[in-house]
Design a protein around this motif. Structure first.
Motif, PDB file in Angstrom:
ATOM      1  N   ASN A 143       1.052  -0.694  -0.187  1.00 55.31           N
ATOM      2  CA  ASN A 143      -0.234  -0.553   0.050  1.00 55.31           C
ATOM      3  C   ASN A 143       0.696   0.807  -0.279  1.00 55.31           C
ATOM      4  O   ASN A 143       0.897   1.854   1.002  1.00 55.31           O
ATOM      5  CB  ASN A 143      -0.478   0.231   1.348  1.00 55.31           C
ATOM      6  CG  ASN A 143      -1.779   1.491   1.548  1.00 55.31           C
ATOM      7  OD1 ASN A 143      -1.898   1.629   0.959  1.00 55.31           O
ATOM      8  ND2 ASN A 143      -2.667   1.429   2.301  1.00 55.31           N
ATOM      9  N   THR A 144       0.981   1.942  -1.791  1.00 56.46           N
ATOM     10  CA  THR A 144       2.156   2.416  -1.712  1.00 56.46           C
ATOM     11  C   THR A 144       1.902   3.496  -2.095  1.00 56.46           C
ATOM     12  O   THR A 144       1.066   3.386  -3.400  1.00 56.46           O
ATOM     13  CB  THR A 144       3.758   2.092  -1.884  1.00 56.46           C
ATOM     14  OG1 THR A 144       3.860   1.211  -2.744  1.00 56.46           O
ATOM     15  CG2 THR A 144       4.089   1.086  -0.424  1.00 56.46           C
ATOM     16  N   ASP A 148       0.834   2.967  -6.537  1.00 55.64           N
ATOM     17  CA  ASP A 148      -0.899   3.821  -7.217  1.00 55.64           C
ATOM     18  C   ASP A 148      -0.496   4.372  -7.931  1.00 55.64           C
ATOM     19  O   ASP A 148      -1.047   4.016  -8.750  1.00 55.64           O
ATOM     20  CB  ASP A 148      -1.494   4.580  -5.944  1.00 55.64           C
ATOM     21  CG  ASP A 148      -1.824   4.314  -4.569  1.00 55.64           C
ATOM     22  OD1 ASP A 148      -2.070   3.254  -4.317  1.00 55.64           O
ATOM     23  OD2 ASP A 148      -1.572   5.493  -3.682  1.00 55.64           O
ATOM     24  N   ARG A 249      -1.184  11.848   0.973  1.00 58.78           N
ATOM     25  CA  ARG A 249      -1.505  10.587   0.334  1.00 58.78           C
ATOM     26  C   ARG A 249      -1.942  11.207  -1.260  1.00 58.78           C
ATOM     27  O   ARG A 249      -1.295  10.711  -2.302  1.00 58.78           O
ATOM     28  CB  ARG A 249      -2.244   9.421   0.395  1.00 58.78           C
ATOM     29  CG  ARG A 249      -2.239   8.619  -0.420  1.00 58.78           C
ATOM     30  CD  ARG A 249      -0.662   7.994  -0.561  1.00 58.78           C
ATOM     31  NE  ARG A 249      -0.639   6.606  -0.822  1.00 58.78           N
ATOM     32  CZ  ARG A 249      -0.434   5.162  -0.444  1.00 58.78           C
ATOM     33  NH1 ARG A 249      -0.655   5.165   0.922  1.00 58.78           N
ATOM     34  NH2 ARG A 249      -0.596   4.106  -1.228  1.00 58.78           N
ATOM     35  N   GLY A 281      -8.400   3.813  -0.136  1.00 53.72           N
ATOM     36  CA  GLY A 281      -6.911   3.887  -0.141  1.00 53.72           C
ATOM     37  C   GLY A 281      -8.023   5.637  -1.314  1.00 53.72           C
ATOM     38  O   GLY A 281      -9.160   5.568  -0.914  1.00 53.72           O
ATOM     39  N   ARG A 300      -7.627   2.052  -4.908  1.00 55.84           N
ATOM     40  CA  ARG A 300      -7.524   1.524  -3.939  1.00 55.84           C
ATOM     41  C   ARG A 300      -8.627   0.863  -2.723  1.00 55.84           C
ATOM     42  O   ARG A 300      -9.023   1.066  -2.243  1.00 55.84           O
ATOM     43  CB  ARG A 300      -6.116   1.808  -3.100  1.00 55.84           C
ATOM     44  CG  ARG A 300      -5.785   0.351  -2.016  1.00 55.84           C
ATOM     45  CD  ARG A 300      -4.131   1.368  -1.620  1.00 55.84           C
ATOM     46  NE  ARG A 300      -3.168   1.138  -2.385  1.00 55.84           N
ATOM     47  CZ  ARG A 300      -1.982   0.168  -2.729  1.00 55.84           C
ATOM     48  NH1 ARG A 300      -2.806  -0.802  -2.434  1.00 55.84           N
ATOM     49  NH2 ARG A 300      -1.367   0.396  -4.353  1.00 55.84           N
ATOM     50  N   SER A 302      -9.200  -2.442   0.247  1.00 54.68           N
ATOM     51  CA  SER A 302      -8.741  -3.797   0.622  1.00 54.68           C
ATOM     52  C   SER A 302      -9.593  -5.660  -0.467  1.00 54.68           C
ATOM     53  O   SER A 302     -10.293  -5.069  -0.298  1.00 54.68           O
ATOM     54  CB  SER A 302      -9.481  -4.222   1.971  1.00 54.68           C
ATOM     55  OG  SER A 302      -8.836  -2.996   3.072  1.00 54.68           O
ATOM     56  N   SER A 310      -3.964  -5.098   0.605  1.00 53.79           N
ATOM     57  CA  SER A 310      -4.389  -4.621  -0.302  1.00 53.79           C
ATOM     58  C   SER A 310      -4.156  -4.455  -1.823  1.00 53.79           C
ATOM     59  O   SER A 310      -3.526  -4.860  -2.317  1.00 53.79           O
ATOM     60  CB  SER A 310      -4.625  -2.625   0.334  1.00 53.79           C
ATOM     61  OG  SER A 310      -3.462  -2.734  -0.136  1.00 53.79           O
ATOM     62  N   SER A 311      -5.025  -3.298  -2.562  1.00 50.94           N
ATOM     63  CA  SER A 311      -4.963  -3.957  -3.982  1.00 50.94           C
ATOM     64  C   SER A 311      -5.503  -2.287  -4.872  1.00 50.94           C
ATOM     65  O   SER A 311      -6.030  -2.027  -3.938  1.00 50.94           O
ATOM     66  CB  SER A 311      -5.962  -4.800  -5.278  1.00 50.94           C
ATOM     67  OG  SER A 311      -5.570  -4.950  -6.213  1.00 50.94           O
ATOM     68  N   CYS A 312      -4.293  -1.665  -5.874  1.00 47.94           N
ATOM     69  CA  CYS A 312      -4.684  -1.081  -6.058  1.00 47.94           C
ATOM     70  C   CYS A 312      -5.262  -0.894  -7.953  1.00 47.94           C
ATOM     71  O   CYS A 312      -3.920  -1.489  -8.650  1.00 47.94           O
ATOM     72  CB  CYS A 312      -3.759  -0.114  -6.145  1.00 47.94           C
ATOM     73  SG  CYS A 312      -3.958   1.929  -6.793  1.00 47.94           S
TER      74      CYS A 312
END
Length: 386
Positions: A143-144, A148, A249, A281, A300, A302, A310-312
């Motif tokens: 999760n960065t 993203d 963010r 996110g 983003r 969960s 998590s996924s983006c």
């Protein structure tokens, strides 16, 4: 049967349910070209293609983030098992299921891409279609901001390669308003009317529903627009510590996209929530000036019930892209006489020609080529133009 009766009968046979249509040759070819181009770009960045099924059991399809699609999904009973099934209305939830089950043993980050049809009970306000083609990618892992950014840039790259003009991106923070509501003692789940007013940007309704918090929410509504101006306004407000992290963010992503990508405009909408309800996110939407509707969206979230993963990802909307893009240049179609040597035909195909082979002797090659929609014809071993 009269000619009119025959026409009426054929028209009735061609009648389809609202929101469904036949894709005829030119449009079907254009759609296929767009899908192939997007997947090709994803694969160039190391994303591997998966193919989920069109139908799943309800308990898996509507699990986690999939619950948001329950009311918009066609459902039926499996005659074999007797269990209820759903026809997918969104492929993102299927990618999440595959990542957390069949591909759970693979190292992260996991890069996946996909394409396929989805069916929806209710069309959205800007698109009457209920059968849609969804193409996208998911980066499952850290999760960065870097993750993203990668996802957004791949989507932008795919759009640019297709020839999309005047691209803009609107970046959202779906978790910002719920956090603020909780900080002032309001439960987001029980403030649906207020959330709806915020999504509509209805300042009068917000003032009537938010009470003593109306000024704060009204000030946040003024931050919608150009990202630099909006971030500056957000920084001037007194907000909870958790919200500051969200703003950081939001600013990081917006500034990096603005500096590294050749796009027309970067905007922010910190209060937008519609369609981003399950996001944990940032969210984002792509637009093209003068084109109705979104080109695509992503963000983003969960994975299912596992907040540690998590996924983006992004999904691009083929129906909107078909409106936004010019049809690709048609390849030359060559009419070839019947009984032509097979090697000659293969040589023409290898050189990039589309070959249409006659099924019987032709007396007027030019006229026949024109009738069959060919641009050229082969006569006495020579290619001639119509």
């Amino acid at each position: 049967m009269s000619l009119i009766e025959k026409k009426n009968r054929l028209s009735h046979r061609a009648l389809l349910p609202a929101g469904f249509k036949d894709q005829l040759p030119s449009m079907a070819a254009h759609e296929s070209f767009i899908v192939h181009s997007i997947i090709e770009r994803c694969e160039a960045y190391g994303y591997e293609r998966i193919k989920p099924p069109l139908v799943e059991f309800e308990d898996s399809l509507f699990n986690g983030a999939g619950v948001s699609m329950r009311e918009n999904s066609f459902r039926l009973m499996d005659p074999v098992s007797g269990k209820m099934m759903g026809i997918r209305a969104d492929m993102t939830v299927q990618v999440a299921r595959i990542a957390t089950t069949r591909l759970a043993h693979l190292e992260r980050p996991l890069r996946l891409c996909y394409s396929g049809e989805v069916l929806r009970v209710h069309p959205d306000n800007l698109n009457p279609d209920r059968e849609l083609v969804q193409v996208g990618a998911e980066l499952i892992g850290p999760n960065t901001v870097t993750a993203d950014l990668e996802v957004i840039q791949i989507a932008l790259d795919a759009l640019k390669r297709l020839g999309t003009k005047n691209i803009s991106i609107d970046i959202t923070a779906p978790t910002l308003i719920p956090l603020i509501l909780r900080s002032v003692g309001l439960d987001p789940a029980s403030s649906l009317e207020l959330r709806g007013a915020l999504d509509r940007k209805d300042i009068k309704a917000v003032e009537g529903l938010a009470g003593k918090n109306a000024m704060l929410l009204g000030n946040i509504m003024t931050t919608v627009g150009a990202w630099e101006v909006g971030i500056k306004k957000l920084r001037e407000l007194t907000l909870p510590i958790g919200v500051i992290e969200i703003i950081d963010r939001l600013e990081n992503v917006a500034s990096l996209i603005s500096s590294e990508s050749d796009i027309a405009e970067v905007t922010i909408d910190p209060i937008e929530n519609r369609g981003f309800e399950y996001y944990s996110g940032i969210g984002f939407s792509f637009f093209s000036r003068g084109i109705r509707g979104e080109l695509g969206r992503g963000g983003r979230y969960s994975l299912e019930d596992d907040s540690s993963q998590s996924s983006c990802g992004f999904s691009l909307y083929i129906e909107t892209l078909l409106r936004a893009l010019n049809e690709p240049t048609k390849k030359n179609r060559l009419l070839i006489p019947v009984n032509t040597n097979r090697k000659i035909i293969m040589d023409f195909q290898a050189a990039g020609w589309l070959t249409v082979i006659g099924l019987e002797d032709i007396t007027d090659e030019r006229k026949e080529a024109e009738r069959l929609g060919c641009s050229h014809f082969l006569k006495n071993g020579q290619v001639e133009t119509i």
